[in-house]
Design a protein around this motif. Structure first.
Motif, PDB file in Angstrom:
ATOM      1  N   ILE A   1       0.817  -1.209   0.000  1.00 30.02           N
ATOM      2  CA  ILE A   1       0.000   0.000   0.000  1.00 30.02           C
ATOM      3  C   ILE A   1       0.848   1.256   0.000  1.00 30.02           C
ATOM      4  N   SER A   2       2.106   1.161   0.423  1.00 28.96           N
ATOM      5  CA  SER A   2       2.960   2.350   0.485  1.00 28.96           C
ATOM      6  C   SER A   2       3.155   2.970  -0.894  1.00 28.96           C
ATOM      7  N   GLY A   3       3.161   2.140  -1.940  1.00 29.31           N
ATOM      8  CA  GLY A   3       3.347   2.671  -3.286  1.00 29.31           C
ATOM      9  C   GLY A   3       2.268   3.659  -3.681  1.00 29.31           C
TER      10      GLY A   3
ATOM     11  N   ASN B   1       1.497   5.751   9.188  1.00 29.81           N
ATOM     12  CA  ASN B   1       1.486   4.407   9.752  1.00 29.81           C
ATOM     13  C   ASN B   1       0.837   3.435   8.771  1.00 29.81           C
ATOM     14  N   LEU B   2       1.673   2.659   8.070  1.00 34.85           N
ATOM     15  CA  LEU B   2       1.186   1.724   7.056  1.00 34.85           C
ATOM     16  C   LEU B   2       1.487   0.280   7.445  1.00 34.85           C
ATOM     17  N   THR B   3       1.476   0.013   8.739  1.00 36.24           N
ATOM     18  CA  THR B   3       1.728  -1.332   9.248  1.00 36.24           C
ATOM     19  C   THR B   3       0.458  -2.178   9.157  1.00 36.24           C
ATOM     20  N   ILE B   4       0.564  -3.438   9.594  1.00 37.80           N
ATOM     21  CA  ILE B   4      -0.614  -4.306   9.639  1.00 37.80           C
ATOM     22  C   ILE B   4      -1.560  -3.818  10.738  1.00 37.80           C
ATOM     23  N   PRO B   5      -2.859  -4.105  10.641  1.00 36.65           N
ATOM     24  CA  PRO B   5      -3.813  -3.587  11.619  1.00 36.65           C
ATOM     25  C   PRO B   5      -3.453  -3.872  13.073  1.00 36.65           C
ATOM     26  N   ALA B   6      -2.888  -5.048  13.358  1.00 38.46           N
ATOM     27  CA  ALA B   6      -2.563  -5.396  14.738  1.00 38.46           C
ATOM     28  C   ALA B   6      -1.532  -4.458  15.346  1.00 38.46           C
TER      29      ALA B   6
ATOM     30  N   TYR C   1      -0.893   9.676  11.030  1.00 36.44           N
ATOM     31  CA  TYR C   1      -1.959   9.350  10.079  1.00 36.44           C
ATOM     32  C   TYR C   1      -1.738   7.898   9.681  1.00 36.44           C
ATOM     33  N   GLY C   2      -2.799   7.084   9.744  1.00 37.58           N
ATOM     34  CA  GLY C   2      -2.620   5.661   9.488  1.00 37.58           C
ATOM     35  C   GLY C   2      -3.646   5.070   8.559  1.00 37.58           C
ATOM     36  N   GLU C   3      -3.336   3.884   8.078  1.00 34.16           N
ATOM     37  CA  GLU C   3      -4.279   3.103   7.304  1.00 34.16           C
ATOM     38  C   GLU C   3      -5.401   2.628   8.235  1.00 34.16           C
ATOM     39  N   LYS C   4      -6.541   2.281   7.652  1.00 33.70           N
ATOM     40  CA  LYS C   4      -7.652   1.754   8.444  1.00 33.70           C
ATOM     41  C   LYS C   4      -7.371   0.310   8.801  1.00 33.70           C
ATOM     42  N   PRO C   5      -7.904  -0.142   9.957  1.00 32.13           N
ATOM     43  CA  PRO C   5      -8.668   0.626  10.942  1.00 32.13           C
ATOM     44  C   PRO C   5      -7.742   1.362  11.898  1.00 32.13           C
ATOM     45  N   LEU C   6      -8.312   2.309  12.632  1.00 30.28           N
ATOM     46  CA  LEU C   6      -7.529   3.052  13.613  1.00 30.28           C
ATOM     47  C   LEU C   6      -6.880   2.104  14.615  1.00 30.28           C
TER      48      LEU C   6
ATOM     49  N   ARG D   1      -4.742   7.914  -2.703  1.00 25.67           N
ATOM     50  CA  ARG D   1      -4.349   7.634  -1.328  1.00 25.67           C
ATOM     51  C   ARG D   1      -3.308   8.638  -0.856  1.00 25.67           C
ATOM     52  N   GLY D   2      -3.567   9.249   0.290  1.00 18.58           N
ATOM     53  CA  GLY D   2      -2.658  10.242   0.837  1.00 18.58           C
ATOM     54  C   GLY D   2      -3.230  11.637   0.858  1.00 18.58           C
ATOM     55  N   VAL D   3      -4.364  11.862   0.173  1.00 14.85           N
ATOM     56  CA  VAL D   3      -4.952  13.200   0.190  1.00 14.85           C
ATOM     57  C   VAL D   3      -5.433  13.550   1.597  1.00 14.85           C
ATOM     58  N   GLY D   4      -5.806  12.536   2.386  1.00 16.89           N
ATOM     59  CA  GLY D   4      -6.198  12.791   3.773  1.00 16.89           C
ATOM     60  C   GLY D   4      -5.038  13.273   4.612  1.00 16.89           C
ATOM     61  N   LEU D   5      -3.835  12.753   4.350  1.00 17.69           N
ATOM     62  CA  LEU D   5      -2.637  13.220   5.038  1.00 17.69           C
ATOM     63  C   LEU D   5      -2.315  14.652   4.627  1.00 17.69           C
ATOM     64  N   ALA D   6      -2.469  14.961   3.347  1.00 17.67           N
ATOM     65  CA  ALA D   6      -2.239  16.325   2.889  1.00 17.67           C
ATOM     66  C   ALA D   6      -3.228  17.293   3.537  1.00 17.67           C
ATOM     67  N   ASP D   7      -4.487  16.859   3.671  1.00 17.07           N
ATOM     68  CA  ASP D   7      -5.487  17.697   4.331  1.00 17.07           C
ATOM     69  C   ASP D   7      -5.123  17.910   5.798  1.00 17.07           C
ATOM     70  N   LEU D   8      -4.585  16.872   6.449  1.00 24.08           N
ATOM     71  CA  LEU D   8      -4.136  17.020   7.839  1.00 24.08           C
ATOM     72  C   LEU D   8      -3.008  18.044   7.923  1.00 24.08           C
TER      73      LEU D   8
END
Length: 363
Positions: free
Chosen positions: A18-20, A76-81, A98-103, A304-311
């Motif tokens: 997903i990082s790409g 934060n693009l790690t696994i959900p756990a 800022y992370g991938e879902k879920p929080l 993907r990433g527009v939410g980080l830019a908005d932050l």
């Protein structure tokens, strides 16, 4: 004229697939700049650092990355756990996150992240940010401007035969923390909150039609594995304004001709595009057939990433950001409450709430 705002310096934790998608967006944004990266697989981290043209440092560990002076926020693009642990490490080091879902994977972890952020005066953002694109936002503007009259109901459908049909290692989708609701629900529920507001009560039912699944592709094709979670979930959500949404999330439907999301009001109905994408046609039916609405809101050409830019822009402007931790925590609570309601066979109140995010109207 004042000096241009300095970009928010980003450290990436997790350099998987997903990082790409994020990096291709960050490459063209002026509000953020990649400065550091870490991953358990050092070769993957190095590939991301090389992609940044040598401008991003390679950090040995998460602790090293969050301690860097040239990191303002952690992506934060790690696994959900690992989402909550990484978020707490970042916040503890004074960094936005800022992370991938879920929080997080449960309410306790989500509450801990938000509590730590409030105590430190820091921001927490969370995917999905697809709902900030022109598709959902144009639909929201139609709702907000009263084109539908009074919102009465909505439907949201995500149906597939199951991810084992294409994923070479699909087992995690069928273990606790997986299933269609927790996997894909954040897209649909985030869109419904944008359109109709937070959820106050849920009724649910779920089933597990098959005890085993079979890997359908890759070197492990033909391998069977157990199903540990319900794979067909149906819910009715009551929104704060009284509208009722019917939700179906399934890994058990071979084929369907169902809309992604529709919103029905006293005067018209609205067809909303797939909330897992940023754009798509928004159609309205006032009783004389469907017509396409012009694009009127949302970030154009978003990814993907527009939410980080908005932050980043929200931090500079001192305003709330839209893909917020509070929204993500509410969506997680709605999903977990829906599963509780299905297990108990009754309606349950949703204990959390959130502010409906500000619309994206820069068109």
């Amino acid at each position: 004229m004042g000096e241009p705002l300095k970009p928010l310096r980003i450290g990436v934790v997790g350099a998987g697939k997903i990082s790409g998608a994020y990096l291709s967006t960050l490459d063209r944004l002026t509000s953020v700049r990649l400065t550091a990266v870490t991953d358990l697989d050092r070769s993957r981290a190095r590939a991301v650092a090389d992609r940044a043209g040598g401008e991003a440092a390679l950090a040995p560990t998460v602790a090293d990355l969050v301690a860097r002076d040239d990191v303002d926020a952690v992506l934060n693009l790690t696994i959900p756990a690992a989402h909550a642990d990484v978020a707490l490490a970042a916040l503890g080091a004074g960094k936005h996150v800022y992370g991938e879902k879920p929080l997080a994977t449960n309410r306790k972890e989500a509450d801990a992240v938000l509590t730590a952020a409030r105590a430190a005066g820091l921001r927490v953002g969370c995917a999905p940010d697809t709902v900030l694109g022109t598709g959902t936002q144009t639909a929201r503007k139609a709702v907000d401007e009263g084109l539908l009259g009074r919102p009465v109901a909505a439907t949201a459908f995500m149906t597939t035969a199951g991810h084992e049909t294409w994923h070479p290692d699909p087992e995690f989708y069928y273990r606790p923390g997986g299933g269609p609701l927790l996997d894909m629900g954040p897209y649909y529920l985030s869109a419904l909150v944008h359109l109709l507001g937070p959820v106050v009560k849920v009724t649910g039912a779920s089933s597990r039609p098959r005890a085993e699944r079979t890997v359908g592709s890759g070197p492990r094709a033909g391998h069977t594995f157990p199903v540990e979670v319900d794979t067909h979930v149906t819910g009715v959500l009551e929104h704060v304004g009284g509208a009722l949404s019917t939700l179906v999330m399934s890994f058990d439907v071979r084929a369907a001709r169902l809309p992604r999301i529709e919103v029905h009001g006293s005067e018209a109905s609205l067809s909303v595009p797939d909330p897992n994408t940023f754009d798509g046609a928004v159609e309205i039916n006032r009783g004389g057939g469907w017509e396409t609405l012009p694009v009127s809101a949302g970030f154009p050409d978003a990814d993907r990433g527009v939410g980080l830019a908005d932050l980043a822009e929200a931090v500079a402007a001192g305003r709330p950001h839209r893909a917020s931790g509070e929204l993500a925590a509410h969506v997680l609570d709605v999903m977990l409450t829906l599963m509780d309601a299905a297990d108990q066979g009754r309606s349950l109140p949703v204990s959390s709430t959130c502010e409906r995010p500000a619309p994206v109207t820069d068109q």
